[in-house]
Scaffold this active site. Structure first.
Site, PDB file in Angstrom:
ATOM      1  CE1 TYR A   1       8.136  32.113   6.197  1.00  0.00           C
ATOM      2  CE2 TYR A   1       8.471  29.715   5.922  1.00  0.00           C
ATOM      3  CZ  TYR A   1       8.613  31.157   5.384  1.00  0.00           C
ATOM      4  OH  TYR A   1       8.603  31.191   4.259  1.00  0.00           O
TER       5      TYR A   1
ATOM      6  CE  LYS B   1      -2.027  -0.838   3.813  1.00  0.00           C
ATOM      7  NZ  LYS B   1      -2.882  -0.807   5.347  1.00  0.00           N
TER       8      LYS B   1
ATOM      9  CG  MET C   1       6.890  23.692   0.407  1.00  0.00           C
ATOM     10  SD  MET C   1       5.887  24.653  -0.498  1.00  0.00           S
ATOM     11  CE  MET C   1       4.457  25.325   0.405  1.00  0.00           C
TER      12      MET C   1
ATOM     13  NE  ARG D   1      -8.733  -1.076   8.999  1.00  0.00           N
ATOM     14  CZ  ARG D   1      -7.489  -1.033   9.104  1.00  0.00           C
ATOM     15  NH1 ARG D   1      -6.764   0.052   9.184  1.00  0.00           N
ATOM     16  NH2 ARG D   1      -6.722  -2.093   8.695  1.00  0.00           N
TER      17      ARG D   1
END
Length: 384
Positions: free
Chosen positions: A272, A42, A320, A140
């Site tokens: 930042y 997956k 980023m 689930r």
């Protein structure tokens, strides 16, 4: 490649195919003859690159692939048409026809699903193979244990359907022995009830990666490794110290490059928000990887990377495309050099589990978060 032997990429992943092959061989030895391997691929094969990994695993002896979507099944079929694939999630109503047409094995959890699968298979004039999933405690997907034998019996006589498998999923095998034992006992009762009624599915499986390390197959004839194939030990208190990591070879290394070096003064604020304030005169390296590449922002001022074979702290907020790393302790760091985010450099090593700890998550998320803009470069036998 550049003149100093590095790739000309700014941020990239290297995948060791020989390590993957060795990990699968160890798993096959662990479970022994007569137990087949359903390799879970997956999420782009846990970030390793689905098509290349599927091709290698086909050559290396996997028996069936476990996927989460039909697009993943399509990718496997493009590599080796006809290779058995099991959709581990539930097929959406509008996906059932394509799945059956393409020969994908479907997970069965309810009588309503069974009827739709039967109707569609008859329309197509084919047989649909299903694996009945039993919810023994994951909560689930899956049918309740007390209803499982009845649904299995119905599936065996439903037109257009072949009951090919029976399985369950451990919820906490790495942490809770008692809960896992209850799940095992519940699944065993279901198996016994189905066999007593004449059912004998070809595939019976419950053990995931942690289950392979901690549990005996116990009446199952297949296992479902995921993380373990890629050389990462699932974290958990029951596994701590019991399995040596050197039995497995992490296949994935994640690397970037130093792009800039700056001398900064005490009191300087970095990145930042200025959340990191420099306490002494320092040398700060800019490294060409960030959350746009999948290196999670939660590692800000907590994570470490390898430069010159030594761990260096990430300082300030990860951005980023870049992160800042304190290289004050190192001599001679220069732009263009390699920084290792996951992997080995010199005597140093950083694992996906290390990174997960710094980011407050799990190694599954670390690996599968590596974005598609990060190229995968394959090393070792059969690499192309």
């Amino acid at each position: 490649m550049t003149s100093n032997g590095l790739t000309n990429r700014r941020c990239w992943v290297e995948v060791d195919l020989d390590a993957l092959r060795a990990n699968l061989a160890w798993i096959k030895h662990r479970v022994g003859p007569g137990v087949r391997v359903i390799t879970v691929v997956k999420a782009d094969a846990y970030g390793h690159g689905l098509k290349s990994i599927a091709a290698l695993l086909m050559q290396s002896g996997t028996d069936l692939f476990g996927v989460a979507s039909l697009s993943e099944a399509d990718a496997i079929r493009s590599v080796g048409r006809g290779w058995p694939v099991l959709l581990l999630g539930t097929a959406l109503p509008d996906e059932v026809e394509n799945a059956i047409r393409d020969g994908v094995m479907l997970t069965l959890s309810s009588a309503d699903q069974l009827q739709q699968i039967s109707k569609t298979a008859q329309k197509l004039g084919v047989k649909a193979s299903v694996h009945l999933k039993v919810d023994t405690g994951m909560g689930r997907l899956g049918v309740a244990p007390e209803l499982a034998s009845r649904l299995a019996a119905t599936a065996r006589v439903t037109p257009g359907v072949v009951l090919a498998g029976l399985y369950t999923h451990y919820a906490s095998v790495e942490e809770e022995a008692a809960y896992t034992q209850n799940q095992r006992q519940s699944f065993r009762k279901v198996r016994e009830a189905i066999r007593a009624e004449g059912g004998d599915p070809e595939w019976i499986h419950s053990a995931n990666s942690a289950g392979i390390l901690l549990e005996h197959p116990d009446g199952c004839n297949a296992v479902r490794p995921g993380l373990l194939v890629y050389g990462v030990i699932p974290p958990g208190s029951r596994l701590g110290g019991r399995i040596k990591i050197d039995r497995f070879q992490p296949a994935l290394s994640w690397k970037a490059r130093v792009s800039f070096i700056k001398e900064v003064k005490p009191g300087s604020r970095l990145s930042y928000g200025g959340t990191y304030v420099v306490k002494r005169s320092s040398r700060i390296a800019t490294v060409t990887a960030g959350y746009g590449d999948g290196y999670l922002r939660s590692g800000s001022s907590r994570a470490e990377v390898l430069i010159h074979g030594r761990r260096c702290p990430v300082v300030g907020r990860i951005t980023m495309d870049q992160m800042l790393v304190d290289v004050t302790r190192l001599e001679g760091v220069s732009p263009g050099e390699e920084a290792v985010l996951i992997g080995t450099q010199g005597q140093g090593n950083i694992t996906a589990t290390d990174v997960a700890g710094w980011m407050g998550t799990i190694p599954w998320e670390v690996l599968t978060s590596i974005t598609y803009r990060v190229p995968r470069i394959y090393r070792g036998g059969q690499a192309s």
